[in-house]
Structures are given as C-alpha cells and as structure tokens.
Design an enzyme around this catalytic site. Structure first.
Site, mmCIF file in Angstrom:
data_model
loop_
_atom_site.group_PDB
_atom_site.id
_atom_site.type_symbol
_atom_site.label_atom_id
_atom_site.label_comp_id
_atom_site.label_asym_id
_atom_site.label_seq_id
_atom_site.Cartn_x
_atom_site.Cartn_y
_atom_site.Cartn_z
ATOM 1 C CE1 TYR A 1 1.140 -0.295 4.365
ATOM 2 C CE2 TYR A 1 0.224 1.925 4.274
ATOM 3 C CZ TYR A 1 0.993 0.969 4.918
ATOM 4 O OH TYR A 1 1.626 1.284 6.090
ATOM 5 N NE ARG B 1 6.776 3.818 0.224
ATOM 6 C CZ ARG B 1 6.581 4.610 1.273
ATOM 7 N NH1 ARG B 1 7.573 4.836 2.116
ATOM 8 N NH2 ARG B 1 5.420 5.172 1.494
ATOM 9 N NE ARG C 1 -5.906 -19.281 5.359
ATOM 10 C CZ ARG C 1 -5.011 -20.111 5.878
ATOM 11 N NH1 ARG C 1 -5.007 -21.376 5.534
ATOM 12 N NH2 ARG C 1 -4.126 -19.668 6.760
ATOM 13 C CE LYS D 1 -3.388 -21.376 13.136
ATOM 14 N NZ LYS D 1 -2.239 -21.630 12.267
ATOM 15 C CD GLU E 1 7.057 -21.456 13.892
ATOM 16 O OE1 GLU E 1 6.195 -22.291 14.211
ATOM 17 O OE2 GLU E 1 6.933 -20.236 14.113
ATOM 18 C CG LEU F 1 1.477 -21.028 15.963
ATOM 19 C CD1 LEU F 1 0.870 -19.714 16.439
ATOM 20 C CD2 LEU F 1 0.736 -21.527 14.744
HETATM 21 N N1 PLP Z 1 3.994 -23.059 13.056
HETATM 22 C C1 PLP Z 1 3.424 -22.220 12.187
HETATM 23 C C2 PLP Z 1 4.177 -21.000 11.791
HETATM 24 C C3 PLP Z 1 2.150 -22.489 11.653
HETATM 25 O O1 PLP Z 1 1.594 -21.627 10.769
HETATM 26 C C4 PLP Z 1 1.483 -23.673 12.038
HETATM 27 C C5 PLP Z 1 0.169 -24.002 11.502
HETATM 28 O O2 PLP Z 1 -0.376 -23.323 10.642
HETATM 29 C C6 PLP Z 1 2.116 -24.529 12.960
HETATM 30 C C7 PLP Z 1 3.365 -24.191 13.459
HETATM 31 C C8 PLP Z 1 1.439 -25.806 13.443
HETATM 32 O O3 PLP Z 1 0.384 -25.494 14.324
HETATM 33 P P1 PLP Z 1 -0.811 -26.544 14.555
HETATM 34 O O4 PLP Z 1 -0.159 -27.814 14.975
HETATM 35 O O5 PLP Z 1 -1.634 -25.921 15.625
HETATM 36 O O6 PLP Z 1 -1.530 -26.693 13.238
#
Ligand code: PLP
Length: 287
Positions: A33, A52, A100, A149, A182, A207
């Site tokens: 944006y 930009r 999605r 999340k 992760e 997460l």
């Molecule tokens: N890590 C990330 C960045 C994620 O986006 C997800 C799931 O979408 C997970 C880990 C796994 O989480 P869950 O076991 O609750 O699906």
C-alpha cells in the site's frame, strides 16, 4: 457528503465498497500500500510514492494492476469525488482473491485495487505541530510475536513459494543465530543419533502448535525421550530423522533438507510410529 471508494474499476459508496472474502490481502496480508498526502487538492511526492509502490509490488511478485497514468487517474478521481483538499489518499494493491493457499497462485489472478481519500484538518495538524508531540519507547518486535496465530502471513507465503520453486514442500526458518525456529506453517522436529526427539521450546519465536503439544503427550505415552531445545541446521542435517507437525499434516516425515538426505533419505520409523499413534492420543469431538 458521502464518501466514495474505488474498488477494482468501480467507484462505490463507502458502505458498499467491499472486496472478496478470500482476498489474499485479508487472509495473508499479501498486499502492499501507499498513503499519499493531499495538499490543496494536489498529491505530494507522487513520483516517489509510485516508485515505492512499484518496488513493493515487484518485491512480492505482483504485476502492476494498471499503467502508471491509469493509477494516477484513479488517485485523482478518488480525491475529486471525495472533494478532499487537505488529507490523504490510501491505495492498496493485493495479489487478488483465490481459494486459500499459502503458495502464490501461479497465474490468472487479478490484483485487487482499493483507493480511499480522507480529509484532515490542516488547522488541527498545524496546532499540534505548534505544540509538538510526545512519544513512548517500546521494544521493536516487528515481528517477534510468532506465537500469535495472526493472518500476517506474507513472510510465510514468501518462504513456502520459495520452497516450492526449489522443489520442496516446506521451508524451515533459520534465526539470526543459525537455529531452526520452525516451518513456515509447521513445527520442526529432529531425531538425533541417540534417538532423542528435539523440538524448539515454545516461546515468542514459534507458533505453539496444537499438534506439537499433542505429540508431546504422545511421546510420554510412548516413553520416548524429548528435549525441548533449539537445534541448528547442521544438527538437523546430521540427524537420523526429521519431521514436521501441523494440524494439516499431523506428523510428516522430512527426508531432505536443502537437497541433502536425512538419514537414509526415507521416512524414519520414529516419525511413522508417531504418525500412527497420534490419533490414539488426540482429542476427538463427540459429534
Ligand atoms: N507453526 C506455524 C508457523 C504455523 O503456521 C502452524 C500451523 O499453521 C504450525 C506451526 C502448526 O500449528 P498446529 O499444529 O496448531 O496446526
């Protein structure tokens, strides 16, 4: 005076202007944006803003939705229709609407373009400037809250698309110190030569996966040894096994990292065992 918003080729009343429920801007923050000042009805620094915007679009591999003169016309038309003399014009371009999927759709997507203008009071701003403002200092956590999340998934989209382009299904993210945080949409695990399961401890760096938590319960049930500690990519490359966990994959063996085979290059017995027992442990709804 009612406000007018430009959405994908149409000038709509403010309350009726809408984008698709599966717009990637909404679902993944997959959008860029600009906010441009309007002064005496004129755009300020239009060239720099448009430069930009072009850079931002290019960085996320979205084609410009229209020519620069056409975009310039939309900006002016929105300012004119909203009769803004002093204020701002907001322009957002998302990748478009699609079912999605983290991966960038490869073709056929029409970017979504939204443009709004908002008046602001020059008098109020000048009065504020005459007094000055205060600020507070806070830690810069942009974006250090991976435990939330959030739909702010553009980095994950970029990582997964890069993985796909390299022939892989997932990306493992490496922090500044060389440790695996992760997966782009999963938690990362390894099984060491000694048979110990290792996954990074829950913190703001990852997460906290629900599948991860249930699997930790399953490990206790299976009397398997767990170490929650960060591990480096080098340790992962030398591991006997590796796997990911996520609700969409449960336990998914990883057989190659950056092209190098993990173990014998085939799904390992620990990952397959955990995949098999997972649903004995996980909660299942009664209806
Ligand atoms: N890590 C990330 C960045 C994620 O986006 C997800 C799931 O979408 C997970 C880990 C796994 O989480 P869950 O076991 O609750 O699906």
């Amino acid at each position: 005076m009612s406000r007018i918003v430009y959405v994908n080729g149409h000038y709509r009343p403010y309350g009726e202007a809408a984008v698709h429920a599966e717009d990637r801007g909404f679902q993944f923050a997959d959008a860029v944006y600009e906010v441009i000042e309007v002064r005496d009805g004129r755009l300020v620094d239009e060239t720099r803003h448009m430069d930009r915007l072009a850079r931002s679009l290019s960085a996320i591999s979205v084609q410009p939705p229209m020519s620069r003169p056409a975009l310039a016309h939309v900006l002016r038309e929105v300012i004119r229709r909203n009769r803004v003399r002093h204020g701002t014009v907001y322009l957002q371009v998302s990748r478009g609407a699609a079912p999605r999927d983290f991966l960038f759709p490869t073709a056929g997507l029409q970017p979504t373009v939204v443009c709004l203008a908002r008046a602001s009071s020059q008098t109020v701003l000048d009065a504020r400037a005459a007094e000055g403002i205060s600020v507070v200092s806070i830690p810069d956590i942009r974006w250090g809250r991976c435990d939330i999340k959030t739909v702010m998934l553009l980095p994950a989209c970029l990582a997964k698309t890069e993985a796909r382009d390299s022939g892989a299904r997932e990306a493992w993210l490496i922090d500044a110190d060389g440790f695996v945080t992760e997966g782009a949409s999963s938690n990362a695990w390894i099984v060491t030569g000694k048979g110990e399961l290792v996954t990074r401890p829950a913190s703001s760096a990852i997460l906290s996966g629900v599948t991860r938590a249930t699997l930790i319960d399953a490990l206790a049930h299976e009397r398997m040894q767990l170490a929650q500690r960060p591990f480096r990519l080098t340790e992962a490359l030398a591991a006997k096994e590796a796997f990911i966990t996520a609700a969409s994959n449960i336990v998914m063996p990883v057989v190659r990292i950056d092209g190098a085979a993990i173990g014998d290059g085939r799904p390992g017995p620990v990952a397959l065992r955990l995949r098999a027992v997972f649903h004995h442990i996980a909660e299942r709804s009664s209806h």
